[in-house]
Structure formats: structure tokens, C-alpha cells
Write an enzyme that holds these catalytic residues in place. Structure first.
Site, PDB file in Angstrom:
ATOM      1  CE  LYS A 104      -5.555  -6.898  -2.114  1.00  0.00           C
ATOM      2  NZ  LYS A 104      -5.614  -6.659  -0.747  1.00  0.00           N
ATOM      3  CE  LYS A 161      -4.468  -1.260   1.836  1.00  0.00           C
ATOM      4  NZ  LYS A 161      -5.447  -1.072   2.891  1.00  0.00           N
ATOM      5  CE  LYS A 173     -11.671  -1.740   0.909  1.00  0.00           C
ATOM      6  NZ  LYS A 173     -12.632  -2.165   1.893  1.00  0.00           N
TER       7      LYS A 173
HETATM    8  P1  TYM Z   1     -10.735  -4.955   3.870  1.00  0.00           P
HETATM    9  O1  TYM Z   1     -11.734  -3.907   4.151  1.00  0.00           O
HETATM   10  O2  TYM Z   1      -9.593  -4.618   2.969  1.00  0.00           O
HETATM   11  O3  TYM Z   1     -11.428  -6.223   3.250  1.00  0.00           O
HETATM   12  C1  TYM Z   1     -12.556  -6.821   3.866  1.00  0.00           C
HETATM   13  C2  TYM Z   1     -12.534  -8.317   3.693  1.00  0.00           C
HETATM   14  O4  TYM Z   1     -12.560  -8.657   2.307  1.00  0.00           O
HETATM   15  C3  TYM Z   1     -11.480  -9.549   2.021  1.00  0.00           C
HETATM   16  N1  TYM Z   1     -11.019  -9.296   0.643  1.00  0.00           N
HETATM   17  C4  TYM Z   1     -10.943 -10.224  -0.308  1.00  0.00           C
HETATM   18  N2  TYM Z   1     -11.254 -11.544  -0.302  1.00  0.00           N
HETATM   19  C5  TYM Z   1     -11.059 -12.220  -1.464  1.00  0.00           C
HETATM   20  N3  TYM Z   1     -10.594 -11.646  -2.595  1.00  0.00           N
HETATM   21  C6  TYM Z   1     -10.283 -10.340  -2.648  1.00  0.00           C
HETATM   22  N4  TYM Z   1      -9.823  -9.794  -3.766  1.00  0.00           N
HETATM   23  C7  TYM Z   1     -10.447  -9.565  -1.461  1.00  0.00           C
HETATM   24  N5  TYM Z   1     -10.237  -8.271  -1.153  1.00  0.00           N
HETATM   25  C8  TYM Z   1     -10.595  -8.115   0.131  1.00  0.00           C
HETATM   26  C9  TYM Z   1     -10.419  -9.188   3.039  1.00  0.00           C
HETATM   27  O5  TYM Z   1      -9.480 -10.229   3.221  1.00  0.00           O
HETATM   28  C10 TYM Z   1     -11.255  -8.945   4.268  1.00  0.00           C
HETATM   29  O6  TYM Z   1     -11.583 -10.151   4.927  1.00  0.00           O
HETATM   30  N6  TYM Z   1      -8.002  -4.870   8.032  1.00  0.00           N
HETATM   31  C11 TYM Z   1      -9.184  -5.418   7.433  1.00  0.00           C
HETATM   32  C12 TYM Z   1     -10.442  -5.106   8.209  1.00  0.00           C
HETATM   33  C13 TYM Z   1     -10.382  -5.395   9.665  1.00  0.00           C
HETATM   34  C14 TYM Z   1     -10.600  -6.667  10.257  1.00  0.00           C
HETATM   35  C15 TYM Z   1     -10.478  -6.445  11.681  1.00  0.00           C
HETATM   36  C16 TYM Z   1     -10.862  -7.937   9.748  1.00  0.00           C
HETATM   37  C17 TYM Z   1     -10.142  -4.515  10.661  1.00  0.00           C
HETATM   38  N7  TYM Z   1     -10.226  -5.136  11.876  1.00  0.00           N
HETATM   39  C18 TYM Z   1     -10.623  -7.517  12.574  1.00  0.00           C
HETATM   40  C19 TYM Z   1     -11.006  -9.004  10.672  1.00  0.00           C
HETATM   41  C20 TYM Z   1     -10.885  -8.775  12.048  1.00  0.00           C
HETATM   42  C21 TYM Z   1      -9.327  -4.853   6.027  1.00  0.00           C
HETATM   43  O7  TYM Z   1      -8.792  -3.801   5.733  1.00  0.00           O
HETATM   44  O8  TYM Z   1     -10.161  -5.561   5.237  1.00  0.00           O
END
Ligand code: TYM
Length: 331
Positions: A198, A116, A201
Site C-alpha cells: 500500500k 510496523k 507515509k
Molecule cells: P493513518 O494516519 O495511518 O491513515 C489515515 C487514513 O488514511 C487511510 N489510508 C489509506 N487509504 C487508502 N490507501 C492507502 N494507501 C492508505 N493509507 C492510509 C487510513 O486507512 C486512514 O483511514 N489509526 C489511524 C488513525 C485513527 C483513527 C481513529 C481513524 C486514530 N483514531 C479513530 C478512525 C477513527 C491511522 O493511523 O490512520
């Protein structure tokens, strides 16, 4: 994870950018399955979103939109808790204490930060660097047993486990060590414009992803334009056919048809036929999803999140109290 036993499940999504099929297939749809057997807590992690610049008015809308996406996906607020991270200040307080347990070398290993921040490592926010610690606090506050996430978050969950163990060995048994849950298929949905990266967003082009709020016709066009591999057989082979394997995974999860059956169904047919069907399936999914999404008012959603926070606040506060006592800041 031990079967048939109620566990505490925690996960979250950032309310930033456009939530897409990757978020849905990799994480949220798995949560929906889990809520029937477990005690689930799903957080809209707004403090994670502000680790990069956000417009306050847009952020306000995105927080509501993320919660609506949970609801439209099938998260039932009668069964699961949905809440906004910043509503419970124990998250940031515990993050501070964990900051003092974590080492710079732990965070320097985080590949997502490197991706990032890229070449701008010196100018991105301290929050972006520190965000896995806040994530660990989110998870540990609720005595979480398991964390269902997409593949890109597994290193952060591993760090959470490491910090919990380190804290326990330094101050005595305090945190439960959570398990990582990654689904077998769909844990890494790839970009439609580049099957080697991947779906994200923060991708440069909207041709990379299908947003859950995309107009169905626009989504169909994106599928039709999706990059394909050389050759013409529709077979699953991640190394040799990354683009078709990705589209097969999306098709299989949306239509609930095993990949093997899809390979048979499209034997002798071309990419065009396959994509046309996938485009239709995607459009059908979005129409249904968006109908549900639009059935909730902003007010309803705010109420659901406020009630959610009310329900679980005491658990977070109790964990924080225990941690403060162990650390020695409570007399
Ligand atoms: P975030 O917001 O980037 O993504 C949310 C969830 O979507 C999954 N994901 C994907 N899965 C499959 N293919 C993809 N291309 C893809 N892109 C995103 C991510 O793995 C995630 O599960 N840090 C985390 C949010 C968070 C969190 C937590 C998660 C904050 N605190 C505590 C679990 C527990 C994040 O930025 O996810």
C-alpha cells in the site's frame, strides 16, 4: 448504513510523515462527501503519532499541517468538527479503562502492529502495540455511528466493536456499536514503486507516494516513473495488472470518471499516453489543493481546532463519566 438519516461520523489521521494521495482518496475525500448529510467529527490524532519517535518541533508543525489538509480537502468547520486529540484528555482516560477490558490475545491479532514492528517487536514502544485501544477510545467517546477509513484500518475498527460489545455485556449497555465504512474504490491505494504494497507515509522511498504537499512537477515525474505491468493494454485487473489497476483507480477518483470509461478512452493507446494524462490530472489537483492549503494561517487553524474541541468536549466527558460510573470508580 441506513440512508438519509443523520449519523455521527468519527475519523482521524496521524500528523506524522507526509500525508499522501492514499490518505486523501481512501479516507479524507470520503469524509468530505459525508459532511453534508451527517454530523462529522475529524480528529488530528497526535497521541497516535507519538507511538513512534517524533521530533517535537516537527510534530507541532505536522499537527497544523494535518488540519490544513482537512480544510484544503473541503472539510468545512462550519459543518464538521475538527480538533486535536490531546486537547481532550478523556481520550487517554477511556483508553486506560478499555486497556483493562482488552486482552493480550486481541492485540496479538493486529496485523498492522506486526507489519510496523517487524523484527523489532521487543524494542518498539508499548504505545505502538496499544494504539488500537486508543483508537477505540477515540471512536466510542462520541457515540459514533460510523467510521470511514481506508482498508488498512478495518481490523482496528473491528476491535473497537468487539471491545464495545464486551464492555456492554460486562457492565450494561453503555457504548453504541459503530459501523465500519470502507469505500468501494480507493480503500487501498498502492505504492507507485510497488503495486503489491500500500501507499504509505512510512515507505522507504518517496517514489512510493504522492504527498499532498509535493510540488506538482515532482508529482508528475513520480507518475511518469511509476512501475507498470507487462503487456500494454490499459485494463483494470487487480491480479494480472496491479500497477495499471492502481493508476486507473487514482485517475478515476481524481477525474471523477468511471474506470470503464477510462478503459474505453485508452483503448489502443500505450502506457505513456495514459501516464502523461494522469500526471497532468494529478498536477492540476495538487495546484488547486495547495492553493487552498496555503490560504489558511497557522493561527486560524489553531483557532478552528480549539473551537472544535470546545464544541465536543462535553460529549466526551459525559461518556467518560458514564463509563467510570459503570466500572465503579465514581461513588
Ligand atoms: P493513518 O494516519 O495511518 O491513515 C489515515 C487514513 O488514511 C487511510 N489510508 C489509506 N487509504 C487508502 N490507501 C492507502 N494507501 C492508505 N493509507 C492510509 C487510513 O486507512 C486512514 O483511514 N489509526 C489511524 C488513525 C485513527 C483513527 C481513529 C481513524 C486514530 N483514531 C479513530 C478512525 C477513527 C491511522 O493511523 O490512520
Amino acid at each position: 448504513m441506513e440512508k438519509n438519516k443523520e449519523k455521527i461520523i468519527f475519523s482521524g489521521v496521524q500528523p506524522s510523515g507526509e500525508l499522501h494521495l492514499g490518505n486523501y482518496l481512501g479516507a479524507i475525500s470520503k469524509w468530505v462527501e459525508m459532511q453534508n448529510e451527517h454530523k462529522c467529527i475529524f480528529c488530528v490524532v497526535d497521541y497516535h503519532a507519538i507511538t513512534v519517535k517524533q521530533d517535537p518541533e516537527i510534530l507541532r508543525k505536522k499537527i497544523i499541517e494535518a488540519a490544513k489538509i482537512y480544510l484544503a480537502s473541503g472539510i468545512n468547520p462550519e459543518k464538521s468538527v475538527i480538533f486535536q486529540q490531546s486537547a481532550i484528555s478523556a481520550h487517554t482516560e477511556l483508553a486506560w479503562i478499555l486497556n483493562c477490558i482488552a486482552r493480550i490475545s486481541d492485540l496479538n491479532k493486529m496485523t498492522q502492529f506486526k507489519d510496523k514492528a517487524g523484527k523489532k517487536q521487543e524494542s518498539v514502544s508499548v504505545g505502538l502495540y496499544d494504539y488500537p485501544i486508543l483508537m477505540a477510545a477515540d471512536i466510542l467517546l462520541y457515540n459514533t455511528d460510523a467510521v470511514p477509513v481506508g482498508d488498512d484500518q478495518s481490523q482496528h475498527v473491528e476491535l473497537c466493536r468487539l471491545l464495545a460489545k464486551r464492555f456492554n455485556s460486562q457492565f450494561g449497555d453503555t457504548f453504541k456499536i459503530p459501523e465500519l465504512i470502507i469505500r468501494k474504490e480507493g480503500a487501498r491505494i498502492m505504492g507507485l514503486d510497488d503495486p503489491n504494497k500500500k501507499m504509505s507515509k512510512s515507505a522507504g522511498s518517496s517514489a512510493n507516494y504522492i504527498a499532498l504537499t509535493d510540488k506538482p512537477e515532482a508529482a508528475m515525474k513520480k507518475i511518469m516513473k511509476a512501475v507498470t505491468d507487462s503487456g500494454k493494454e490499459i485494463i483494470f485487473n487487480k491480479e494480472k495488472k496491479p500497477a495499471i489497476s492502481n493508476l486507473l483507480t487514482i485517475y478515476s477518483l481524481l477525474a471523477e470518471e468511471p474506470v470503464k470509461e477510462l478503459e474505453n478512452k485508452y483503448k489502443g493507446k500505450g502506457y505513456g499516453d495514459f501516464k502523461k494524462d494522469l500526471a497532468e490530472i494529478t498536477a492540476e489537483f495538487l495546484i488547486k489543493f495547495q492553493k487552498k492549503f496555503n490560504s489558511f494561517t497557522d493561527e486560524e487553524v489553531k483557532e478552528i481546532m480549539d473551537e472544535g474541541a470546545e464544541k465536543i468536549k462535553s460529549v466526551a466527558e459525559e461518556t467518560l463519566r458514564r463509563v467510570k460510573e459503570r466500572v465503579g470508580v465514581i461513588q
